[in-house]
Structures are given as structure tokens and as C-alpha cells.
Enzyme design. Structure first.
Site, PDB file in Angstrom:
ATOM      1  N   HIS A   1      18.536 -11.860   9.113  1.00 30.01           N
ATOM      2  CA  HIS A   1      18.681 -12.299   7.741  1.00 30.01           C
ATOM      3  C   HIS A   1      19.748 -11.375   7.324  1.00 30.01           C
ATOM      4  O   HIS A   1      20.020 -10.157   7.567  1.00 30.01           O
ATOM      5  CB  HIS A   1      17.663 -11.700   6.897  1.00 30.01           C
ATOM      6  CG  HIS A   1      17.658 -11.919   5.489  1.00 30.01           C
ATOM      7  ND1 HIS A   1      17.746 -13.308   4.879  1.00 30.01           N
ATOM      8  CD2 HIS A   1      18.034 -11.086   4.489  1.00 30.01           C
ATOM      9  CE1 HIS A   1      18.090 -12.994   3.591  1.00 30.01           C
ATOM     10  NE2 HIS A   1      18.092 -11.719   3.647  1.00 30.01           N
TER      11      HIS A   1
ATOM     12  N   ASP B   1       7.238 -15.619  -4.391  1.00 29.46           N
ATOM     13  CA  ASP B   1       8.659 -15.111  -4.342  1.00 29.46           C
ATOM     14  C   ASP B   1       9.521 -16.187  -4.710  1.00 29.46           C
ATOM     15  O   ASP B   1      10.631 -15.939  -5.504  1.00 29.46           O
ATOM     16  CB  ASP B   1       9.011 -14.747  -2.852  1.00 29.46           C
ATOM     17  CG  ASP B   1      10.573 -14.402  -2.867  1.00 29.46           C
ATOM     18  OD1 ASP B   1      10.764 -13.467  -3.106  1.00 29.46           O
ATOM     19  OD2 ASP B   1      11.201 -15.314  -2.547  1.00 29.46           O
TER      20      ASP B   1
ATOM     21  N   ARG C   1      13.605 -13.306 -11.851  1.00 27.89           N
ATOM     22  CA  ARG C   1      14.685 -12.296 -11.719  1.00 27.89           C
ATOM     23  C   ARG C   1      15.977 -12.365 -12.159  1.00 27.89           C
ATOM     24  O   ARG C   1      16.699 -11.806 -12.807  1.00 27.89           O
ATOM     25  CB  ARG C   1      14.532 -11.245 -10.561  1.00 27.89           C
ATOM     26  CG  ARG C   1      13.396 -10.629 -10.094  1.00 27.89           C
ATOM     27  CD  ARG C   1      13.004 -10.538  -8.671  1.00 27.89           C
ATOM     28  NE  ARG C   1      14.047  -9.978  -8.091  1.00 27.89           N
ATOM     29  CZ  ARG C   1      14.721  -9.877  -6.830  1.00 27.89           C
ATOM     30  NH1 ARG C   1      14.162 -10.966  -5.838  1.00 27.89           N
ATOM     31  NH2 ARG C   1      15.529  -9.209  -6.296  1.00 27.89           N
TER      32      ARG C   1
ATOM     33  N   SER D   1      10.969  -9.618  -1.552  1.00 27.69           N
ATOM     34  CA  SER D   1      11.416 -10.842  -1.506  1.00 27.69           C
ATOM     35  C   SER D   1      11.922 -11.413  -0.123  1.00 27.69           C
ATOM     36  O   SER D   1      11.501 -12.390   0.377  1.00 27.69           O
ATOM     37  CB  SER D   1      12.468 -10.990  -2.528  1.00 27.69           C
ATOM     38  OG  SER D   1      12.890 -12.294  -2.381  1.00 27.69           O
TER      39      SER D   1
ATOM     40  N   LYS E   1       9.421 -13.361   3.059  1.00 27.86           N
ATOM     41  CA  LYS E   1       9.729 -14.826   3.446  1.00 27.86           C
ATOM     42  C   LYS E   1       9.825 -14.813   4.920  1.00 27.86           C
ATOM     43  O   LYS E   1       9.323 -15.648   5.811  1.00 27.86           O
ATOM     44  CB  LYS E   1      11.027 -15.557   2.730  1.00 27.86           C
ATOM     45  CG  LYS E   1      10.776 -15.914   1.201  1.00 27.86           C
ATOM     46  CD  LYS E   1      12.238 -16.256   0.718  1.00 27.86           C
ATOM     47  CE  LYS E   1      12.863 -15.035   0.644  1.00 27.86           C
ATOM     48  NZ  LYS E   1      14.164 -15.119  -0.479  1.00 27.86           N
TER      49      LYS E   1
END
Length: 425
Positions: free
Chosen positions: A84, A163, A170, A185, A189
Site C-alpha cells: 500500500h 471505514d 473525514r 483506515s 482494509k
């Protein structure tokens, strides 16, 4: 009657207290079900933004968000490992990285997102390939991982629905930059995806959400700590995002550059970061393979072609080209001393490569080619940047974003390393 009242949970955090596991579990579940109102979660998010969270609170908050939905059970014959990135300008690394790591023997379940603001989205880039589709079922993901070794697709709707709901909140309450909320967050995931290892590319600099190395280090530490708490070995690389990554910024142009990398070419910085992340992913997967050698062999490009075709795309089809190109030239002779990633990212966004709201469309052909990078000698009138768009009226706004975004001087500072630090769980 519920065990807690939302106002009491808000007050605890507002006053600097520590939320209990039971409070966290309840408020995340109740918010997901709609029993906690948007204005109440807005207040709690701001309290968390201002007061922070302990590492134990962040870990439990992540756990509660994972528990709000399904968790993929990826039963494949290869070790699974994911990556990620926290987002940057020209950050197309997933495109060459996923097929490279798959060519080395791992399975890469890369559930990706779309761009928002000045940072690009992996799915937007891939959707510039004719026929390619982002939405896959769980069974399709499983089958492609087994057959090809890599899948890049949209997250299924059942993964961490808390999320998805909180992220949108947010975005409109100015609480995006909260490290506890960012970390939970990302990790909710990624852990729900079911990969057995995770490598994070945590970027810092003008083109990143974390502007300083210290901020990036704090986020990386929170992310790796969550991974350790949930039994997912996690490594974070802190990488420089002050200058755009590679020479292409946009959608189709980044796909083309990624294919160049997979064919043994491409910009040196893109190749270096791809290989560095691949090494960490393979280490977590327990595979002793040299990714640089595999990349040079062409095997990764073969996996890329299979991965794109498996999702309906034609890897040999021509990519979209823009109807309008505007060239920015050097105003003087010298050396390109700086090229600001944020300025280039905003300019590409204004040309149509990105979106201001999640529902906005993007242009596949929009983007920027950086014809010169810091350290390159230029003469007055030489092309520096090539602006691509299907809407010529967008060019003035893009040029405005680029004002002050580059400097030409008698010399340029020596470039630092792309990977500045590594943090392991």
C-alpha cells in the site's frame, strides 16, 4: 437500550481520556448501523484529531472497523503479500510491482482505490486500458490469484464498511490528516484483504499527505504496530515525494511508463523503488528471489499481460491520446534545480487527470510528461513539461498551478535516496 451513549464517548476523548475497548467496539458498530448520527461521529473524529489516540486505542479501532464487514479468506497455493502507498505524484509503482512480485512466486491481492485531489489513483490509471475492469467478485479475485498470481481491483463492498463511511465523513470535516484515523483506515482494509504480509510505501514531502519525515515516521510506526497487533508482518519504507516519481503523471501516460519498466526500461527512480518494495514483499513471503533479475528477464511483463487480459483488458491495444498538448519551455538556460511534486500534481489534476469529488469523471489521456528532471541541463526554450488534456480550456489553470513549481539555476543539489528509512514490525 444501548450500553453506551455517544455523547459520553465523545466527552471521554474530548477531555483527553482513553477510550475503552468496549466503547470503541460499540461506537464503530453503532455508527456503521446508523445508530450514531453523522454529527456525533464528526465530533468524535475531531476530538480524536485534536487529542490523538494511544497505540492500543488505534489497534482496537482498527479491529472494530475490520469487524464491521467481511474478511477475505484467500486460499491460494502461493504465499500472499500486499503493498500500500500513502499516495503521491506519478506514483504508478503498483502497476509494475504486482506482476513483478507474482513473477517471483508470490500472490499479490492488490485492492486499490481511485485518485482524489492531487494524488492519482491506481484504478483510474488502469481504466485507461481498453476493456479493463476494476470490479471483481471474491471468487474472481481468488481464481485470478491462483492462475496469474496478481490481481489489482476495487475493494469489494463488504470489506470494512465502517471505514468507507468514516472516510467520507473525514473528508468533509477536516479530519483527514489525523494519524490514528489514517492508520486505522489503511490497515482495516489491508488486514481485511487477508494477505499474510504487508509492505507500506509511506511518502513524505510536498507531493505527499505527510509533509515531513517526522510525520511520515509517526504514521509508519502506527501502521507497523497495528500490523504486529493483528498478526500481519508489516514493513514500512519511508520514501521521498518532493519530486514527481518518474516522468509521467496522469493516467494513460503512467500506464505507458509502467510498461516501459516491465520491458526493462523506464526511469531509474521508478525501477529502483519497484525493486526495493519487491525485495521487502518477497522477504515477508519467505521467497529468496532477486526481483531485479526477474524484472530484467521479461517474466514480469508476461505476467502483466496475463493480469490485464484476465480482467478484460487488451494489453496490446493503443492507449488513449489527448486531443490537446501544451508545452512548457525553459525560461532561461542552466540546470533544472527543482520540480515541485505538489505543483505538478495539482496541474495534472486541473488538466483532468484527477477529481475534486469522488463522483467526478477523469480523463484517461490527461496528464503531464516531465521532459526534464532536477539535475538536467536545459537551454532557454527547451521543453520542460508536456501538458496533455482533452479540454484546452483547462490549460490556464494548470499553468497557474505550475507557477513557482520549478527553478532553473547554475547547479542542482545532489539528489538524495528515494528510500530514506525502513521500519519493520
Amino acid at each position: 437500550m444501548s450500553a453506551f451513549a455517544a455523547v459520553d464517548v465523545i466527552r471521554t476523548k474530548r477531555d483527553g481520556g482513553t477510550l475503552s475497548d468496549e466503547q470503541i467496539d460499540w461506537v464503530v458498530d453503532a455508527y456503521t448501523r446508523g445508530d450514531v448520527a453523522e454529527e456525533q461521529m464528526s465530533a468524535l473524529a475531531m476530538a480524536i484529531f485534536l487529542r490523538g489516540m494511544t497505540s492500543a486505542e488505534i489497534s482496537r479501532w482498527t479491529h472494530a472497523m475490520i469487524a464491521s464487514g467481511e474478511r477475505l479468506s484467500l486460499s491460494v497455493s502461493r504465499p500472499t503479500v500486499d503493498k500500500h502507498s500513502t499516495g503521491g505524484v506519478g506514483d504508478k509503482i503498483t502497476l509494475p510491482l504486482a506482476p513483478l512480485v507474482a513473477a517471483c512466486g508470490a500472490a499479490v491481492p492488490q485492492l486499490s482505490g481511485r485518485g482524489l485531489g492531487h494524488t492519482g489513483g491506481t484504478l483510474d490509471k488502469l481504466e485507461s486500458i481498453p476493456g479493463w475492469r476494476a470490479a471483481l467478485s471474491t471468487s474472481e479475485i481468488q481464481s485470478q490469484l491462483e492462475d496469474v498470481g496478481a490481481v489489482v481491483c476495487a475493494a469489494t463492498s463488504g470489506l470494512a464498511p465502517a471505514d468507507k463511511k468514516l472516510y467520507a465523513l473525514r473528508d468533509v470535516t477536516s479530519t483527514v490528516e489525523s494519524i490514528p484515523l489514517i492508520a486505522s483506515s489503511i490497515m482495516s482494509k489491508k488486514i481485511a484483504e487477508g494477505a499474510s504480509g504487508l509492505v507500506l510505501d509511506v511518502k513524505f514531502g510536498s507531493g505527499a499527505f505527510m509533509k515531513s519525515l517526522d510525520q511520515a515516521r509517526s504514521l509508519a510506526s502506527a501502521l507497523t504496530s497495528i500490523g504486529a497487533d493483528h498478526g500481519v508482518p508489516t514493513t514500512a519504507l519511508l520514501t521521498d515525494m518532493n519530486v514527481p516519481l518518474g516522468r509521467a503523471v496522469g493516467n494513460a501516460v503512467e500506464v505507458a511508463e509502467s510498461v516501459d519498466v516491465l520491458k526493462g526500461g523506464g526511469p531509474a527512480d521508478v525501477v529502483a523503488l519497484t525493486v526495493a518494495l519487491a525485495r521487502e514483499m518477497l522477504a515477508l513471503a519467505g521467497l529468496d528471489v532477486d526481483p531485479a533479475a526477474v524484472l530484467a528477464s521479461g517474466e514480469a511483463y508476461e505476467v502483466w499481460c496475463r493480469m490485464i487480459a484476465a480482467q478484460g483488458g487488451d494489453p496490446s491495444a493503443p492507449l488513449p491520446t489527448p486531443s490537446h498538448v501544451h508545452v512548457v519551455t525553459a525560461p532561461s538556460s542552466g540546470v533544472l534545480a527543482s520540480l515541485d511534486a505538489y505543483a505538478v500534481g495539482v496541474a495534472a489534476w486541473r488538466l483532468g487527470a484527477g477529481r475534486a469529488r469522488k463522483e467526478d469523471p477523469v480523463q484517461a489521456a490527461a496528464g503531464i510528461l516531465c521532459l526534464a528532471k532536477p539535475g538536467d541541463a536545459v537551454s532557454e526554450g527547451d521543453p520542460l513539461l508536456e501538458l496533455h488534456t482533452d479540454t484546452p480550456d483547462a490549460v490556464p489553470a494548470a499553468l497557474s498551478a505550475l507557477e513557482g513549481g520549478f527553478t532553473i539555476a547554475s547547479s542542482a543539489p545532489e539528489p538524495g535516496p528515494i528510500v530514506v528509512e525502513t521500519i519493520r514490525s
